[in-house]
Design an enzyme around this catalytic site. Structure first.
Site, PDB file in Angstrom:
ATOM      1  CE  LYS A 303      -3.817  -2.091   2.622  1.00 33.12           C
ATOM      2  NZ  LYS A 303      -4.902  -1.951   1.634  1.00 33.12           N
ATOM      3  NE  ARG A 378     -10.110 -10.915  -1.952  1.00 36.42           N
ATOM      4  CZ  ARG A 378     -10.362 -10.017  -2.902  1.00 36.42           C
ATOM      5  NH1 ARG A 378     -10.464 -10.406  -4.168  1.00 36.42           N
ATOM      6  NH2 ARG A 378     -10.520  -8.749  -2.609  1.00 36.42           N
TER       7      ARG A 378
END
Length: 549
Positions: A303, A378
């Protein structure tokens, strides 16, 4: 590490006048109302009516904003009036009571009150609807059925002090909380008991979700949860052995590989189990899977550009699941079993970090092509979801309907799609037929903890379909979810395929109900300056309404 809420003292409506006469007992009266006439017309407030009328002549904002009226007749000389505003418009909902209650508490705190009384004189649906009938009355009766509870939750949200604040002042031998006691005017004491249970759950969720990434490393998150449930009816099991995690939850282990060089950042899997005392009365099993990423750097798809800030809050899904189980442990429902698996990991950067292009076998034996290491949530939940699927099919639970839910701050797309303050629920086919997301929608409306509905479509499965013989499913594309069509929907398709739940749809001999909840929009509220936003504890209240009431 106590999560005990400030002492709420129930004051029955019939006893309000006598309580107010004992002015030394409390030091402020907070009135949350929709119409000023409902306040001045109350017999218990008849002594204040002239003062309120006089104040309205010199302050035109009375009735539209929170007001503090000094009067010797009120406890502590403080009368605080906080209006809800209109309650009957198309977009008005029960959150107006929570908002007004929070403003009243904030004003009383600023005034120096320590022991206020809070009253909601016209919160009952029949008072709100004011003589209307038909559809309007039915709507109010439905949507404002828990108006007092929601208002009290607003009070408790405003007085909450974060875990690290409490620990800081405890170390100094001082109290962090501004209020010693809060008197609440209610029709019955059972309301206070219910609200207390819900807020105990939200406090656990906020303590875990809102603490920084070193105070709540995976290992310390597990320690906090063990302490929070000590002596309760909830069984806590913690897996700390990295080799066991690697074998049982290979996708979760892949995410945590880069963190293994730092022992205090090692992963944990926490299981919470509540079984109703009489299994013959159980109507459904609720299996929860929570994402507990204690810090998300994005991994090697790092990020950049400042978007890493706030990623200590990426554990709010697991935190909310733990909070819901805390409420369960207090309410002790007889009709439901609740089991939660929480994956606590740190998505770090390092030479052994997992990378895009890797193909990793899931617990269900599905070959997963990694597309983006910043789609780690996920991965963390997938094998836990497969384990929940296995339990739902096991003889222990197979004879009773089971609902499986994943809970995660999963995508920025969910925030972009529905905005801040809203969770999103998506059902697979069996869950849609069972109306699980609809239950969350209805409960969220009543409890002021709102959900929006999304739909799992064939395009979501097509998006993650394999493009080569080397994989069975693709984890993600290489773009942020906010730049991807159906960016919060398709991850549910991935979870379904990679966990094996996709084989248990409507056309299966053993359908399994699966609902994915993306709480990226509801986990936090507005921040102040350069500080991080406050966490909310959502969707604990909505879950209580949907599955325990």
């Amino acid at each position: 590490m106590a999560t005990t809420i400030p002492r709420l003292t129930p004051i029955l409506s019939s006893a309000l006048a006598s309580t107010l006469a004992q002015k030394h007992s409390y030091d402020a009266l907070l009135v949350v109302y929709s119409k000023l006439a409902h306040v001045t017309g109350q017999a218990a407030l008849s002594a204040y009516a002239p003062t309120i009328t006089s104040h309205s002549k010199v302050d035109a904002s009375l009735g539209s904003t929170v007001s503090l009226i000094p009067t010797p007749d009120a406890p502590g000389g403080r009368l605080i009036l906080s209006p809800t505003g209109n309650l009957l418009g198309d977009s008005d909902d029960v959150r107006r009571f929570a908002d007004a209650a929070r403003k009243a508490v904030r004003r009383s705190k600023a005034a120096g009150a320590k022991r206020p009384i809070v009253w909601f004189p016209d919160s009952a649906p029949e008072a709100i609807v004011a003589g209307k009938s038909g559809a309007a009355a039915a709507r109010v009766a439905r949507d404002y059925a828990k108006s007092v509870e929601v208002a009290l939750l607003g009070v408790l949200a405003e007085v909450y002090e974060p875990l690290q604040t409490r620990e800081h002042f405890d170390a100094k031998g001082e109290k962090a909380e501004a209020f010693e006691e809060i008197g609440v005017v209610v029709p019955g004491e059972d309301i206070v008991e219910l609200v207390g249970a819900v807020d105990e759950g939200r406090r656990v969720a906020k303590d875990v979700g809102g603490s920084d990434c070193e105070r709540m490393t995976p290992l310390r998150s597990a320690e906090y949860i063990e302490a929070a449930f000590k002596g309760s009816d909830v069984k806590v099991s913690v897996t700390r052995d990295v080799e066991v995690i690697k074998k049982e939850y290979p996708l979760l282990h892949a995410v945590t590989r880069a963190s293994l060089a730092v022992p205090r950042h090692h992963p944990t899997v926490v299981r919470l189990e509540y079984h109703a005392p009489d299994q013959s009365q159980v109507k459904e099993n609720i299996f929860l899977v929570g994402k507990g990423v204690t810090y998300d750097t994005g991994g090697l798809d790092i990020k950049a550009g400042g978007v890493m800030r706030g990623m200590s809050r990426d554990k709010c899904g697991a935190a909310a699941c733990a909070g819901f189980l805390k409420a369960v442990s207090i309410l002790k429902p007889k009709h439901v079993n609740v089991i939660a698996d929480l994956g606590f990991v740190r998505n770090s950067v390092g030479p052994d970090g997992y990378v895009s292009d890797e193909i990793i076998y899931s617990r269900a034996g599905v070959r997963v092509l990694v597309g983006n290491t910043d789609a780690e949530g996920r991965m963390v939940m997938c094998d836990l979801l497969a384990a929940a699927k296995e339990r739902a099919l096991s003889p222990t639970y197979a004879s009773t309907p089971s609902r499986i839910l994943t809970v995660a701050t999963l995508t920025g797309h969910a925030v972009r799609a529905v905005g801040c303050g809203y969770s999103v629920a998506l059902d697979n086919g069996p869950a849609r037929e069972d109306g699980v997301a609809q239950r969350l929608l209805a409960s969220g409306n009543v409890w002021g903890d709102p959900f929006e509905l999304s739909t799992l479509r064939r395009e979501d499965y097509e998006f993650v379909a394999p493009g080569a013989s080397t994989e069975d499913v693709v984890q993600a594309n290489d773009k942020p979810s906010t730049q991807t069509s159906r960016g919060h929907q398709y991850p549910a398709a991935f979870l379904s395929v990679a966990s094996g739940i996709a084989k248990h749809g409507l056309d299966s001999d053993h359908p399994i109900s699966f609902t994915h909840c993306d709480i990226a929009g509801s986990a936090e509220e507005g921040g102040c300056g350069l500080s991080l936003p406050n966490v909310t504890g959502s969707p604990v209240a909505a879950f209580v309404g949907a599955f325990l009431m």
